[in-house]
Design a protein around this motif. Structure first.
Motif, PDB file in Angstrom:
ATOM      1  N   ALA A   8       0.825  -1.212   0.000  1.00 21.77           N
ATOM      2  CA  ALA A   8       0.000   0.000   0.000  1.00 21.77           C
ATOM      3  C   ALA A   8       0.852   1.251   0.000  1.00 21.77           C
ATOM      4  O   ALA A   8       0.396   2.334  -0.386  1.00 21.77           O
ATOM      5  CB  ALA A   8      -0.933  -0.018   1.212  1.00 21.77           C
ATOM      6  N   THR A   9       2.098   1.128   0.424  1.00 18.61           N
ATOM      7  CA  THR A   9       2.996   2.288   0.470  1.00 18.61           C
ATOM      8  C   THR A   9       3.326   2.810  -0.924  1.00 18.61           C
ATOM      9  O   THR A   9       3.891   3.896  -1.067  1.00 18.61           O
ATOM     10  CB  THR A   9       4.307   1.913   1.191  1.00 18.61           C
ATOM     11  N   ALA A  10       2.964   2.048  -1.964  1.00 17.80           N
ATOM     12  CA  ALA A  10       3.194   2.529  -3.323  1.00 17.80           C
ATOM     13  C   ALA A  10       2.292   3.718  -3.645  1.00 17.80           C
ATOM     14  O   ALA A  10       2.563   4.474  -4.578  1.00 17.80           O
ATOM     15  CB  ALA A  10       2.961   1.411  -4.330  1.00 17.80           C
ATOM     16  N   GLY A  11       1.226   3.893  -2.878  1.00 16.76           N
ATOM     17  CA  GLY A  11       0.356   5.053  -3.049  1.00 16.76           C
ATOM     18  C   GLY A  11      -0.608   4.958  -4.209  1.00 16.76           C
ATOM     19  O   GLY A  11      -1.205   5.962  -4.604  1.00 16.76           O
ATOM     20  N   LEU A  12      -0.795   3.779  -4.785  1.00 17.37           N
ATOM     21  CA  LEU A  12      -1.700   3.619  -5.918  1.00 17.37           C
ATOM     22  C   LEU A  12      -3.131   3.419  -5.418  1.00 17.37           C
ATOM     23  O   LEU A  12      -3.369   2.674  -4.472  1.00 17.37           O
ATOM     24  CB  LEU A  12      -1.261   2.431  -6.773  1.00 17.37           C
TER      25      LEU A  12
END
Length: 299
Positions: A8-12
């Motif tokens: 989730a840290t990818a920000g998508l």
């Protein structure tokens, strides 16, 4: 397939999909045909049998702490749900039991098993239940025969290794038909009226939990309480005919015949509430049973 392990840290915002799954499918099919003439008796028999199953052999899914939550190795049509123990006896039992995270519940509502023992019953307590929702076995057999002026034929078809869940909601559309009573001014099915939990009949194994004017969220969860065996054997068709002799005065040639026939007259199944082939569409339009009588004339 959806990538479950994409951080989730990818920000998508949109889910990520990829060609990351692999399924192994196995099975076989067979058929048998037999034709023989015994003097005036002609006989033709036929049968077919199909078995097909599959399992995930590669799958991108979350690294669950509880191994039973993983779908790897299971059938792609495998169904999951909670394990229902029985109905709650009273408020004291509710206070002394693991909390159930599916809205409010009272005595007479379904009590579920805390599979992982963490003190709360939620989606992490769902396990594989029953057989897949698509039959792994399908088969049929029948006979056609003729003796002098008479002919007779029948055919059976069936399914096995298949399960379904009774829909306890109030849904009503082409795909599903929930059987919850009283919702939307609906009447109760006979099976509910005959076997439900109440304060005067506190049967913890009653078919229907505590009655309500709306579906109770705790009770409509997919669980072993509503799981049923969808196997069946159906007498698909039967036909009896009588061939006419030549009627020269009327110009009727050979090949003319009277006949009586029926479609779907009988079904054999351990499930008795409605036609098992309807699965969870209990209040949907039922399978038609037809009876025909006719005459075929050749001039």
């Amino acid at each position: 397939m959806r990538r479950e392990n994409f951080p989730a840290t990818a920000g998508l915002e949109a889910p990520i999909s990829g060609n990351v799954g692999e399924v192994l499918s196995r099975g076989f099919e067979s058929s048998l045909d037999y034709t023989k003439t015994f003097g005036d008796l002609w006989l033709s028999a036929r049968a077919n049998f199909t078995y097909a199953t599959n399992k995930f052999v590669k799958l991108d899914e979350r690294n669950f702490p509880d191994q039973y939550l993983k779908r790897l190795g299971s059938n792609i049509n495998q169904q999951w749900g909670l394990i229902a123990e029985r109905l709650f006896v009273d408020e004291q039992e509710i206070r002394n039991s693991p909390k159930q995270d599916f809205g409010g519940y009272l005595a007479g509502d379904i009590k579920y098993k805390d599979v992982n023992g963490d003190g709360i019953v939620n989606s992490n307590d769902r396990v594989p239940l029953g057989f897949p929702q698509v039959p792994e076995i399908q088969y049929g057999f029948g006979i056609s025969s003729a003796y002098k002026m008479f002919d007779f034929a029948f055919f059976f078809n069936g399914s096995a290794r298949v399960s379904f869940f009774i829909d306890a909601t109030a849904t009503s559309n082409n795909d599903r038909a929930g059987i919850a009573p009283f919702a939307n001014r609906r009447n109760a099915l006979q099976i509910i009226g005959d076997d439900y939990w109440s304060e005067t009949n506190p049967n913890v194994h009653a078919f229907w939990p505590r009655l309500s004017t709306f579906p109770v969220e705790n009770n409509i969860q997919q669980s072993s309480w509503w799981l049923r065996d969808g196997s069946f054997l159906r007498l698909k068709s039967v036909e009896l005919g009588y061939s006419l002799r030549k009627l020269k005065r009327l110009g009727v040639k050979e090949g003319s015949r009277f006949y009586l026939s029926t479609e779907n007259p009988l079904v054999f199944s351990s499930f008795k509430l409605w036609d098992p082939e309807m699965r969870d569409r209990g209040l949907g339009y039922p399978t038609n049973r037809r009876f025909n009588a006719g005459i075929q004339l050749t001039f």
